[in-house]
Design an enzyme around this catalytic site. Structure first.
Site, PDB file in Angstrom:
ATOM      1  N   LYS A   1       0.834  -1.198   0.000  1.00  0.00           N
ATOM      2  CA  LYS A   1       0.000   0.000   0.000  1.00  0.00           C
ATOM      3  C   LYS A   1       0.876   1.259   0.000  1.00  0.00           C
ATOM      4  O   LYS A   1       2.063   1.198   0.367  1.00  0.00           O
ATOM      5  CB  LYS A   1      -0.861   0.032   1.272  1.00  0.00           C
TER       6      LYS A   1
ATOM      7  N   ARG B   1     -10.094 -11.422   2.162  1.00  0.00           N
ATOM      8  CA  ARG B   1     -10.963 -12.466   1.606  1.00  0.00           C
ATOM      9  C   ARG B   1     -10.318 -13.839   1.691  1.00  0.00           C
ATOM     10  O   ARG B   1     -11.008 -14.846   1.734  1.00  0.00           O
ATOM     11  CB  ARG B   1     -11.349 -12.096   0.156  1.00  0.00           C
TER      12      ARG B   1
HETATM   13  N1  BES Z   1      -8.058  -3.714   4.385  1.00  0.00           N
HETATM   14  C1  BES Z   1      -8.247  -3.375   3.025  1.00  0.00           C
HETATM   15  C2  BES Z   1      -9.567  -2.662   2.768  1.00  0.00           C
HETATM   16  C3  BES Z   1      -9.726  -1.275   3.365  1.00  0.00           C
HETATM   17  C4  BES Z   1      -9.484  -0.153   2.582  1.00  0.00           C
HETATM   18  C5  BES Z   1     -10.187  -1.100   4.651  1.00  0.00           C
HETATM   19  C6  BES Z   1      -9.668   1.105   3.114  1.00  0.00           C
HETATM   20  C7  BES Z   1     -10.367   0.145   5.177  1.00  0.00           C
HETATM   21  C8  BES Z   1     -10.123   1.256   4.420  1.00  0.00           C
HETATM   22  C9  BES Z   1      -8.236  -4.632   2.147  1.00  0.00           C
HETATM   23  O1  BES Z   1      -7.456  -5.679   2.599  1.00  0.00           O
HETATM   24  C10 BES Z   1      -7.697  -4.226   0.808  1.00  0.00           C
HETATM   25  O2  BES Z   1      -6.576  -3.817   0.760  1.00  0.00           O
HETATM   26  N2  BES Z   1      -8.517  -4.327  -0.225  1.00  0.00           N
HETATM   27  C11 BES Z   1      -8.132  -3.991  -1.556  1.00  0.00           C
HETATM   28  C12 BES Z   1      -8.522  -5.146  -2.444  1.00  0.00           C
HETATM   29  C13 BES Z   1      -8.032  -5.021  -3.860  1.00  0.00           C
HETATM   30  C14 BES Z   1      -6.536  -5.173  -3.925  1.00  0.00           C
HETATM   31  C15 BES Z   1      -8.701  -6.121  -4.682  1.00  0.00           C
HETATM   32  C16 BES Z   1      -8.879  -2.743  -1.966  1.00  0.00           C
HETATM   33  O3  BES Z   1     -10.057  -2.610  -1.626  1.00  0.00           O
HETATM   34  O4  BES Z   1      -8.263  -1.867  -2.554  1.00  0.00           O
HETATM   35 ZN    ZN Z   2      -5.420  -5.512   1.959  1.00  0.00          ZN
END
Ligand code: BES
Ligand code: ZN
Ligand code: ZN
Length: 442
Positions: free
Chosen positions: A220, A294
């Site tokens: 990230k 997931r």
């Molecule tokens: N923990 C994050 C989702 C999240 C984003 C929670 C912002 C709280 C605030 C999750 O694990 C994630 O990173 N999701 C990605 C998935 C994508 C790579 C398919 C996303 O939503 O960008």
């Molecule tokens: Zn994530």
């Protein structure tokens, strides 16, 4: 002793001109407050009024408060009292100048019964503290210890599968996410058997327990990355539901499953293109290691179905940025093919102030997750309908459960509020589940 007197919105009293509806006044003799409820006051807004007073006036509150309510509905007074308790929460316990709020452990007296409201507020406060806790103070083992302690104190069973037991059990997706971590993964299994609830109706909640989400190798950006300490908000909501059900003695058989790990970067971390196994027996192609929630939830869901055969299967997770972009901080995204469940949860959410709104669960969205090399991939590769895609992914691991409902709380686990400088935990989910569990269901 602080005296707090609640007055009805339209009341003709000595303070009719001085005190507007929905506000309060501090009084000196007797030391206390006059509070006028809002017009059309509802429990959720009355709770907020109590919370605001408690937070803002902590220097003028004693460890003992008596509440007097004239011509006010008992449910509203109880909600106000719950709010007083909630307002005692602060995330500052690790600051040198931390001063405990007098009502955090103080007593609130009232002629009526605010027992349930106080218990709920206390559970919610404990859950908020967990979500606000820094990542280095809530590693997977710490989450397990929290659950064990809560179960011991309030009378429900907690078992913790350590890393070896997870391997034995075949929780390969959880272990895959855990590969980059210094802390071994755990699966926390909680079970509360409420009187009369056992046997009839087993309800399972699976909560995402990612103690910190760096994104892994698909790392990230650093902006607001510190807030990824809240990626165990679903686990916290699950803990809260179990603890609240036990403390309120709800007549339900409730199971909570929390897969817990951080998602970190290491030479051993899973990488895009890896194909991993899962508890349900399906293979998964990793496209993005940041879609880790997931993966661990897939194993949690499959484990719950195999070991508990629940009548209702629910999960709660801070799962996608897509849920945040869709609903902002207003409500959680809800997905299910069971229309009756969707309606019940909409009503429960409206009643308790933790709102949820459906997204379409259609199979059209499953296509993007088809893989050439595995049974399914963990990301479609496109930025559209991400919250729905996550649900379609998870459906693969529910063994075709007919009463499955999914809550994506990424937008609502934290909020910018008047009580803190940075975004702060809400405890979202605890009230929603308790409200739904307390209602008539079929
Ligand atoms: N923990 C994050 C989702 C999240 C984003 C929670 C912002 C709280 C605030 C999750 O694990 C994630 O990173 N999701 C990605 C998935 C994508 C790579 C398919 C996303 O939503 O960008
Ligand atoms: Zn994530
Ligand atoms: Zn995550």
């Amino acid at each position: 002793m602080t005296k707090i007197k609640l007055l009805p919105a339209e009341g003709q009293d000595d303070y009719t001109d001085a005190l507007k509806a929905g506000t309060y006044l501090r009084t000196v003799n007797p030391a206390g407050f006059l509070v006028r409820l809002a017009k059309d006051a509802a429990p959720a807004s009355t709770q907020t009024l109590g919370q605001g007073l408690s937070h803002g006036e902590k220097d003028y509150l004693d460890g003992g408060v008596t509440v007097e309510a004239e011509e006010i509905d008992d449910a509203l007074t109880a909600a106000f009292i719950g709010g007083l308790k909630l307002g005692a929460y602060s995330a500052g316990q690790r600051r040198g100048d931390f001063k405990e709020h007098p009502l955090l452990h103080g007593e609130i007296q009232w002629g009526g019964d605010a027992g349930a409201a106080l218990i709920l507020a206390d559970v919610q406060t404990r859950i908020m503290a967990l979500v606000d806790a820094p990542a280095n103070k809530k590693r997977a083992q710490d989450l397990a210890a929290w659950a064990v302690e809560s179960g011991k104190t309030y009378g429900y069973d907690v078992r913790v599968l350590d890393k070896a037991a997870c391997l034995e059990e075949g929780l390969h997706a959880l272990l895959a996410v855990n590969r980059g971590s210094e802390d071994p993964a755990v699966l926390i299994v909680m079970e509360y058997r409420g009187g009369g609830g056992e046997g009839k109706d087993t309800i399972a909640i699976i909560g995402k327990g990612v103690t910190f989400d760096t994104g892994g190798v698909s790392i990230k950006g650093s902006q607001n990355l510190h807030l990824m300490k809240s990626d165990m908000g679903g686990a916290a909501a699950t803990f809260g539901a179990l603890e609240a059900a036990a403390r309120l003695k709800l007549p339900v058989h409730l199971v909570g499953i929390v897969p817990a790990t951080d998602n970190s970067v290491d030479a051993l971390s899973i990488k895009p293109s890896d194909v991993i196994e899962s508890h349900a027996g399906k293979t998964i192609e990793i496209i993005d290691t940041d879609a880790e929630g997931r993966l661990i939830m897939a194993d949690g869901l499959s484990y719950a179905v195999k070991h508990f055969s629940p009548t209702t299967l629910m999960d709660v997770a801070t799962l996608t940025g897509s849920a945040v972009r869709t609903f902002g901080y207003v409500c959680a995204a809800m997905l299910s093919k069971n229309e009756a469940l969707v309606q019940q949860f909409r009503a429960a959410g409206d009643a308790c102030g933790e709102r949820v709104w459906p997204l379409p669960p259609w199979d059209d969205f499953a296509k993007g997750l088809e893989s050439d090399v595995a049974d399914v991939k963990n990301f479609s590769g496109n930025p559209l309908h991400g919250a729905t895609d996550a649900f379609k992914f998870l459906e693969n691991f529910t063994h075709g459960h007919a009463r499955y409902i999914h809550f994506d709380i990424a937008g609502v686990a934290l909020k910018q509020g008047p009580y803190a400088k940075d975004r702060q935990a809400t405890g979202f989910g605890v009230r929603l589940f308790v409200e739904w569990l307390s209602r008539e269901r079929s």
